[in-house]
Design an enzyme around this catalytic site. Structure first.
Site, PDB file in Angstrom:
ATOM      1  N   HIS A 111      75.750 -30.785  23.497  1.00 56.65           N
ATOM      2  CA  HIS A 111      76.267 -31.722  24.506  1.00 56.65           C
ATOM      3  C   HIS A 111      76.975 -32.926  23.890  1.00 56.65           C
ATOM      4  O   HIS A 111      77.646 -33.675  24.596  1.00 56.65           O
ATOM      5  CB  HIS A 111      75.161 -32.169  25.470  1.00 56.65           C
ATOM      6  CG  HIS A 111      74.174 -33.155  24.908  1.00 56.65           C
ATOM      7  ND1 HIS A 111      72.948 -32.777  24.391  1.00 56.65           N
ATOM      8  CD2 HIS A 111      74.216 -34.495  24.795  1.00 56.65           C
ATOM      9  CE1 HIS A 111      72.285 -33.848  23.997  1.00 56.65           C
ATOM     10  NE2 HIS A 111      73.039 -34.917  24.232  1.00 56.65           N
ATOM     11  N   ASP A 141      71.207 -25.935  22.946  1.00 57.56           N
ATOM     12  CA  ASP A 141      71.862 -27.243  22.858  1.00 57.56           C
ATOM     13  C   ASP A 141      72.115 -27.651  21.408  1.00 57.56           C
ATOM     14  O   ASP A 141      71.910 -28.799  21.026  1.00 57.56           O
ATOM     15  CB  ASP A 141      71.053 -28.334  23.578  1.00 57.56           C
ATOM     16  CG  ASP A 141      71.883 -29.597  23.798  1.00 57.56           C
ATOM     17  OD1 ASP A 141      73.132 -29.491  23.817  1.00 57.56           O
ATOM     18  OD2 ASP A 141      71.296 -30.689  23.942  1.00 57.56           O
ATOM     19  N   SER A 218      71.451 -38.643  20.235  1.00 56.00           N
ATOM     20  CA  SER A 218      71.617 -37.192  20.362  1.00 56.00           C
ATOM     21  C   SER A 218      72.162 -36.584  19.083  1.00 56.00           C
ATOM     22  O   SER A 218      73.179 -37.036  18.557  1.00 56.00           O
ATOM     23  CB  SER A 218      72.593 -36.866  21.490  1.00 56.00           C
ATOM     24  OG  SER A 218      71.959 -36.876  22.734  1.00 56.00           O
TER      25      SER A 218
END
Length: 363
Positions: A111, A141, A218
């Site tokens: 992402h 992911d 992230s």
């Protein structure tokens, strides 16, 4: 309203919108660091911090976002067709990544880089590189990107199966665009399934920690006290999108298998056991007269699948796959993602209160 009802799980937001706006190579054996400070008797994480900050990078992405207002008002394609004006506008986002190879391979979250038109990587020494996507895997992911550089500092993978609850860890990343930020915590749970990736085939078996991570973390590193990579920071549990107590990381064993496949094939080769299962509950254990609440109960066996070929049946209770002892569906998914098709794995299962072990060739 209960506290439980207001807590939400967020994939760590990477959006900082402005209006225009083998990979793992072997390192020479090192002397194990002394991780206990003899003066304070606390775990000393300075070695891990010094080793990891230089291997964690800042990632800036640029991509186009569609302005739904224009499409809703004029209809899709109206502005482009009649006025030559695009209804899309550029957006800049930020996240983190971990160098896992001295030749410029970097693991991050899918992402972070999905649909990016341009990816800029900034190292801890401020050098900037444009990166290309090697491959992505939305079901975990994870993504693998590469920069044109050599002799880079990098992190090696630990065996995330060996991670223990209560173990001291560091989260390293770039929250709020603050580069090289290190936060400390402990592992508070393993094999968490948050149902945030949305696909039926998704693999969620997160390491849960109380190390603070926020927007921009992230794709950053979760490391142990020896400075080895045990996870990729991915999500937080929060009522407002900011860290309030728990963060979640993809285990290193999953990441290692995925990125090796992405490097070699450009996609992930998934192995399947060929069963549908449900978790064994306390009530089920009582009804089946089981001694322990353990394993996963087979509810369906796929015709011509690996499990059927090996003789597994509905009603069997799978206790372990390889070295992975099972007590949840997320643990089974975590175990299976680490294998490739045509590999043979030892499966222990319970049938009529008798344990059996079979070597099963995965499909």
């Amino acid at each position: 309203m209960t506290r439980k009802s207001i807590i939400k799980v967020f994939i760590i937001s990477v959006l900082t919108v402005t209006s225009l706006t083998s990979c793992a190579q072997n390192q020479p054996a090192e002397e194990p660091p002394k991780i206990i400070n003899v003066q304070t008797n606390y775990v000393d994480l300075t070695y891990a911090a010094e080793k990891s900050v230089n291997a964690v990078v800042h990632i800036k992405t640029e991509f186009m976002r569609k302005n739904s207002f224009f499409d809703d008002f004029f209809g899709s394609g109206f502005l482009e067709q009649f006025f030559g004006i695009s209804s899309q506008y550029p957006v800049v986002a930020a996240g983190s990544g971990v160098i896992i190879d001295p030749n410029g391979y970097i693991v991050t979250n899918n992402h972070v880089v999905a649909e990016a038109n341009k990816i800029t990587v900034t190292l801890n020494d401020k050098k900037e590189y444009e990166a290309t996507i090697v491959g992505t895997d939305p079901t975990t992911d994870l993504a693998l990107i590469k920069i044109n550089a050599k002799d880079l500092p990098y992190l090696t993978f630990a065996n995330s199966d060996d991670v223990r609850i209560g173990e001291a860890v560091l989260a390293v990343g770039n929250p709020f665009n603050l580069t090289s930020t290190v936060t400390a915590g402990i592992v508070s749970a393993k094999a968490r399934n948050l149902n945030i990736l949305g696909e039926q085939s998704s693999v969620e078996s997160f390491i849960q920690t109380d190390a603070a991570v926020n927007q921009g973390n992230s794709g950053g590193a979760l490391v142990n006290s020896s400075g080895q990579l045990i996870g990729i920071n991915t999500a937080i549990a929060s009522g407002n999108g900011y860290f309030t107590g728990y963060s979640f990381a993809i285990p290193a064993n999953i990441a290692k298998k995925v990125i090796l496949d992405l490097k070699e094939y450009g996609t992930v080769k998934r192995a399947y056991l060929g069963v549908m299962v449900m978790e064994v509950t306390y009530k089920m254990a009582e009804e089946l007269n089981l001694e322990k609440v353990q394993g996963v109960y087979v509810t369906e066996v796929t015709p011509n699948g690996a499990a059927e070929s090996a003789g597994l049946k509905v009603g069997d209770i799978i206790l372990s796959v390889g070295n992975h002892t099972l007590s949840s569906m997320s643990e089974l998914r975590e175990a299976m993602i680490q294998y490739s098709p045509n590999e043979t794995v030892s499966v222990k299962y319970l049938r009529n209160h008798v344990e059996h072990t079979k070597d099963i060739k995965l499909k």
